[in-house]
Design an enzyme around this catalytic site. Structure first.
Site, PDB file in Angstrom:
ATOM      1  N   LEU A 239       1.021  -1.145   0.001  1.00 29.70           N
ATOM      2  CA  LEU A 239       0.129   0.009   0.030  1.00 29.70           C
ATOM      3  C   LEU A 239       0.892   1.314   0.012  1.00 29.70           C
ATOM      4  CD1 LEU A 239      -2.857  -0.951   2.506  1.00 29.70           C
ATOM      5  CD2 LEU A 239      -2.514  -1.589   0.040  1.00 29.70           C
ATOM      6  N   ASP A 240       1.007   1.652  -1.209  1.00 30.74           N
ATOM      7  CA  ASP A 240       1.925   2.830  -1.375  1.00 30.74           C
ATOM      8  C   ASP A 240       1.503   4.187  -0.613  1.00 30.74           C
ATOM      9  OD1 ASP A 240       4.290   4.225  -2.790  1.00 30.74           O
ATOM     10  OD2 ASP A 240       2.523   5.318  -3.704  1.00 30.74           O
ATOM     11  N   ALA A 241       2.371   4.941  -0.044  1.00 30.13           N
ATOM     12  CA  ALA A 241       2.052   6.286   0.755  1.00 30.13           C
ATOM     13  C   ALA A 241       0.613   6.336   1.328  1.00 30.13           C
ATOM     14  CB  ALA A 241       2.051   7.393  -0.547  1.00 30.13           C
TER      15      ALA A 241
END
Length: 584
Positions: A239-241
């Site tokens: 889960l990016d950023a």
């Protein structure tokens, strides 16, 4: 779990997330839509995840790579990547994180234009699925923002169609002084739309427009994307950023309660489709905040150990493990069902925010200066007082460890291998960047071509050139790959290196960094001891308390440890894995 029970659980998540949002749909209807979207209908079998179960073991290693880190003329890069892995990683790597492989407009993939297709320049879904047949596929869910060139944002500008209400806007007159920023660019992007001028929230860049998760259509869209990735073979979601996902004007808009609840909801849905799928949160924030993303073993299965890279590099260039040791002693053991994701290099640089509160400002300054001396670049962010502070050091790990604060020396390869031995032995799941596996040096030409500091650590190798170097016993690339591969093979055979096996920090002075691992069945012990300086060191065997009734061996050299000698002599950057059993 019965469908009705799961439906109630999803509904409860939604009630928490949207408590302060006026929805035009009932929680019951939205919960049903979400479950249907991810493939959980009333007539389908629902998986039953086990609480606090470890879906990983000591054999799990993740290689981090771009889809085109290795290219071969007239061959799709994803096909070349698969060929490279089969030839050089088959007995060492069992999982691969392919960084965003979708059409994009900037940030080397993290400004996604279309989440549902594979970038034609890399290959196709068939190529992704071919890799997923042989390796655990880790894929990015770029959930905070998308490209300003996406159809969704085009529809936002036109004021009609899917995406027209997907993006977060604010008023320039709003008090946004508390917002946490990882960049120095203006937060709001002025955009002319069919409905007039709007100011779109952009956490990272004006080409990366932030979603508005107050609109449940955004959540539904991402659950649909998750379903697609699962169908294509994804086993690990990054889960990016995600820390920036939920925004509230007047707050710092990071790590908000609603963000954590959205992760819990995603976890609930995914684990009832396939309990073995793992969620890893990418939260490049101070250590204490990062730890909260475990939740109560109900959010991320694993969190990035972001403090490890700056602390370990600082240890090896300063020759002093004081800060690394203090941090390690402060880290709570990951409870079963959760794990640390350890890495010391990635497609990004060496983040400095996770070192805040762990290294002094003077230590950070000294580290930055040393990395600049080794050819590194520095990326900056705006502090809460408007000052510029170093956010990230951009340099390959191989070049970051070419010397100490005294300057470059002859121990570059040994120091580099020492760093990986420390990481591979630690509690957690190891991730190794492809350019660390290959001993890649700084790519100044790519920096010049792109104008981006991060390009220094994103070299694109020609397969035939790389093959010649890896097959030459005299190249740094052959030496690095051979030695790291040896460490990985040893690690994968030892139960005491299970990601959740017991870990205890040893007190061996400032020039020797050590920790003890014990297998979950308590039968195997491994003392991991590293000389982290450029001078020989002597350690007393009495300081590590080896049990006299056991036979001890260094797993790396296969040398027996003679307790009668009373001491061990360690060369600069030498690592010992001393164990009472050898399972290789």
């Amino acid at each position: 779990m019965a469908w009705e029970h799961l439906h109630d659980k999803v509904k409860h998540h939604l009630e928490s997330i949207y408590a302060d949002v006026a929805l035009d749909v009932s929680y019951e209807t939205l919960a049903t839509e979400l479950m249907n979207t991810i493939g959980i209908q009333q007539q389908t079998d629902i998986a039953s995840p086990q609480s606090h179960h470890n879906y990983w073991d000591e054999e799990d290693i993740i290689m981090i790579t771009y889809g085109d880190s290795v290219i071969d003329e007239d061959e799709r890069p994803l096909v070349t990547l698969n060929k490279f892995m089969h030839r050089y990683c088959k007995n060492t790597i069992n999982n691969v994180h392919i960084l965003p492989f979708f059409p994009y407009s900037s940030d080397d993939g993290f400004s996604v234009i279309d989440y549902s297709t594979v970038n034609e320049a890399l290959g196709s879904w068939d190529d992704i699925e071919a890799i997923a047949k042989d390796y655990g596929l880790m894929t990015d869910l770029v959930i905070n923002h998308c490209s300003a060139r996406s159809v969704w944002f085009d529809n936002f500008v036109k004021g009609e169609g899917p995406g027209s209400d997907f993006f977060f806007t604010a008023d320039p007159a709003d008090d946004l002084s508390l917002v946490t920023r990882p960049r120095v660019s203006p937060l709001l992007r002025e955009t002319e739309t069919a409905d007039g001028t709007k100011y779109v929230w952009c956490t990272f860049s004006h080409d990366q427009v932030d979603f508005d998760f107050r609109n449940p259509k955004v959540l539904l869209a991402f659950i649909d994307i998750i379903k697609l990735y699962i169908d294509k073979g994804a086993k690990i979601f990054r889960l990016d950023a995600v820390a920036f996902l939920w925004k509230i004007v007047g707050t710092n808009s990071i790590n908000l309660f609603q963000t954590h609840e959205v992760i819990r909801l995603i976890r609930t849905l995914i684990e009832h489709v396939d309990p073995s799928i793992i969620i890893i949160t990418e939260t490049n924030i101070p250590n204490r905040e990062n730890l909260t993303y475990f939740g109560n073993a109900n959010e991320a299965h694993a969190i990035y150990n972001f403090s490890l890279p700056p602390l370990l590099v600082n240890t090896l260039v300063s020759g002093d493990c004081t800060y690394l040791k203090s941090w390690m002693m402060s880290m709570p053991p990951a409870q079963n069902g959760t794990a640390y994701f350890n890495f010391i290099a990635s497609h990004d640089g060496i983040g400095l925010r996770p070192a805040e509160g762990l290294l002094s400002e003077e230590e950070i300054s000294d580290l930055v200066h040393a990395m600049q001396h080794f050819g590194g670049k520095v990326s900056w962010r705006a502090s809460e007082h408007g000052q510029q502070k170093p956010y990230e050091i951009n340099i390959t790990l191989f070049d970051a460890l070419q010397g100490t604060i005294k300057g470059p020396d002859k121990y570059q390869v040994d120091r580099f291998i020492c760093a990986h031995a420390i990481m591979l032995g630690m509690e957690g799941i190891p991730g190794i960047y492809i350019h660390s596996l290959l001993g890649t040096s700084n790519d100044y030409e790519k920096v010049a071509n792109t104008g981006q500091n991060r390009s220094i650590n994103r070299k694109r190798w020609d397969f035939n050139e790389l093959e010649a170097l890896l097959d030459s016993p005299f190249s740094q690339h052959h030496k690095v790959l051979t030695r790291i591969s040896q460490l990985i093979r040893i690690r994968k055979a030892q139960p005491a290196f299970h990601p959740n096996a017991t870990q205890f920090t040893l007190q061996l002075g400032n020039q020797i960094f050590g920790y003890w691992r014990q297998s979950l069945d308590r039968k195997q012990s491994i003392f991991c001891i590293s000389n982290i300086c450029d001078e020989e060191q002597t350690i007393l065997l009495s300081d590590i308390n080896l049990i006299g009734t056991d036979n001890w061996i260094d797993l790396i050299t296969r040398d027996e440890i003679s307790l009668s000698s009373g001491f061990l002599q360690m060369k600069p950057y030498q690592v010992l894995w001393i164990s009472n059993q050898d399972f290789e």
